[in-house]
Design an enzyme around this catalytic site. Structure first.
Site, mmCIF file in Angstrom:
data_model
loop_
_atom_site.group_PDB
_atom_site.id
_atom_site.type_symbol
_atom_site.label_atom_id
_atom_site.label_comp_id
_atom_site.label_asym_id
_atom_site.label_seq_id
_atom_site.Cartn_x
_atom_site.Cartn_y
_atom_site.Cartn_z
ATOM 1 N N LEU A 204 0.863 -1.193 0.000
ATOM 2 C CA LEU A 204 0.000 0.000 0.000
ATOM 3 C C LEU A 204 0.892 1.232 0.000
ATOM 4 O O LEU A 204 1.771 1.331 0.854
ATOM 5 C CB LEU A 204 -0.831 0.070 1.288
ATOM 6 C CG LEU A 204 -2.009 -0.866 1.487
ATOM 7 C CD1 LEU A 204 -2.609 -0.607 2.867
ATOM 8 C CD2 LEU A 204 -3.068 -0.626 0.410
ATOM 9 N N HIS A 205 0.696 2.144 -0.936
ATOM 10 C CA HIS A 205 1.470 3.382 -0.863
ATOM 11 C C HIS A 205 0.774 4.566 -1.523
ATOM 12 O O HIS A 205 1.263 5.685 -1.449
ATOM 13 C CB HIS A 205 2.849 3.204 -1.498
ATOM 14 C CG HIS A 205 2.810 3.157 -2.997
ATOM 15 N ND1 HIS A 205 2.402 2.055 -3.686
ATOM 16 C CD2 HIS A 205 3.094 4.101 -3.924
ATOM 17 C CE1 HIS A 205 2.448 2.314 -4.980
ATOM 18 N NE2 HIS A 205 2.864 3.543 -5.162
#
Ligand code: UD1
Length: 373
Positions: A204-205
């Site tokens: 996740l980013h």
């Protein structure tokens, strides 16, 4: 033919490695590699150069982190004298990061044609910084190399001359195939005490997912729930690490739920880990393509994808960000027999060859000198 190839951030390196390799096979091509330094940590950049056997950059601009305007402007300021000095016949940019756009604007304003590799992808969400980078880069590039049919359709709809569009396949898959013998030997899963097919991988980013605490909290809750059924490995991007540290208590629930938080992995360990996973949960763009190519089920925690072929032909499902939906879809993947998928056309490990062939055709030896020198 003088070519300047530009990379800046982690997802650029695996796209550029096969292009550099292919260009170096041709004695008529002088390829210069410029690294803008958008990503600079060893874990985000250096390790990728080594894993991918990407030559050390000829020129490092060392721009570092900053706001979008700052980062884009710094690349432009530092790149302009480099391009003025080298006077390349073409500048090659890949993907959709700020360095892609900055390199494109700088070159085009100097009258140097740009080749954009991975052109035409559209999420139709202009709140994504990458969507703006894609739209602007494509609008002024001369060579538009597309990975899937949707890319061609999007560009034609935007009024692009069809002669600029070349369907060549996917350089990211070139790297995946060229490095297969290396990542197949990775022991990343074993080091974490995990069995092949017995764990999930999370990344996740995206700012829209990790910068808003309420959103991140909901995602963490969903992942903790999934983690109770399947151990999860979560190599944490620096942006996300900072946000998770700020909400310590919630992140702990994820660890209790069975997640291993680990530092970002290099290319070979990461692909090795993904190839052995039962399930991937991600908001990355490239990982949607890699899981499709590897046949690993992927749940994309976003509302849309700019890579629709990974859904229509691949293993990807766009599930959004509602915690309940994420858990339901993960349980479905874990209980359903795996569905069939086919590899998208031209994702065969030979995209770089096709791209370099198009560029060589455009500048036959001798003509290049007459036209531009
Ligand atoms: C960038 C790209 C995104 C890509 C992602 C992959 C843009 C607009 N975004 O987002 O498309 O999917 O890279 O990682 O170009 N940092 C480090 N070490 C580094 C680099 C960054 O610690 O080597 C930290 C810094 O605190 C920085 C933050 O990570 O402020 C975010 O980095 P940045 O390059 O601004 O954006 P990404 O989120 O990495």
């Amino acid at each position: 033919m003088r070519v300047v190839n530009i990379v800046g951030a982690r997802p650029n390196f695996m796209k550029m490695a096969p292009l550099m390799r292919e260009m170096r096979r041709h004695s008529t091509i002088a390829a210069t590699l410029v690294h803008t330094g958008q990503h600079y940590d060893d874990a985000m950049a250096g390790q990728f150069f080594r894993d991918l056997d990407l030559p050390q950059p000829d020129i490092s601009l060392e721009v570092g982190s900053g706001s979008h305007a700052h980062q884009t402007a710094e690349v432009m300021k530092r790149l302009e004298p480099v391009l003025t000095e080298i006077r390349p016949h073409v500048v090659v940019v890949v993907g959709d990061v700020n360095s892609t756009l900055a390199g494109t604007i700088t070159a085009v304003k100097l009258g140097i044609p740009v080749a954009h590799v991975e052109a035409g992808l559209r999420s139709f969400d202009r709140s994504m910084p990458e969507e703006i980078n894609r739209l602007l880069t494509d609008a002024i590039s001369e060579f538009l190399f597309v990975t899937e049919e949707s890319g061609r359709e999007n560009l034609l709809r935007e009024g692009v001359d069809s002669r600029k569009i070349h369907m060549v396949g996917n350089v990211m898959i070139d790297s995946l195939e060229q490095c297969r013998p290396l990542w197949e030997r990775s022991d990343a899963a074993a080091r974490l005490g995990l069995q092949r097919g017995g764990y999930g991988v999370v990344t996740l980013h995206r700012p829209s997912n990790v910068d808003d605490p309420a959103m991140l909290r909901g995602l963490v809750k969903a992942l903790a729930e999934v983690g109770r059924r399947l151990p999860l490995v979560f190599p944490v991007h620096p942006r996300t690490r900072a946000r998770l540290e700020a909400m310590e208590a919630d992140a702990e629930s994820l660890v209790r739920g069975g997640a291993h938080f680990i530092a970002p992995l290099g290319y070979l360990d990461f692909v090795g880990l993904v190839a052995g996973a039962r399930l991937v949960l991600t908001d990355s763009g490239g990982l949607q393509e890699e899981t499709t190519s590897l046949g690993v089920p992927c749940l994309t925690l976003r509302e849309q994808t700019e890579r629709p072929i990974t859904v229509t032909q691949g293993t990807n499902r766009i599930v959004g960000t509602s915690p309940e939906r994420i858990v339901t879809e993960a349980v479905r993947v874990l209980t359903e027999p795996s569905s069939s998928m086919s590899r998208p056309p031209l994702w065969d490990g030979r995209a770089a060859e096709r791209i370099v062939a198009v560029l060589r055709d455009a500048w036959p030896v001798g003509v290049a000198t007459a036209r531009l020198d």
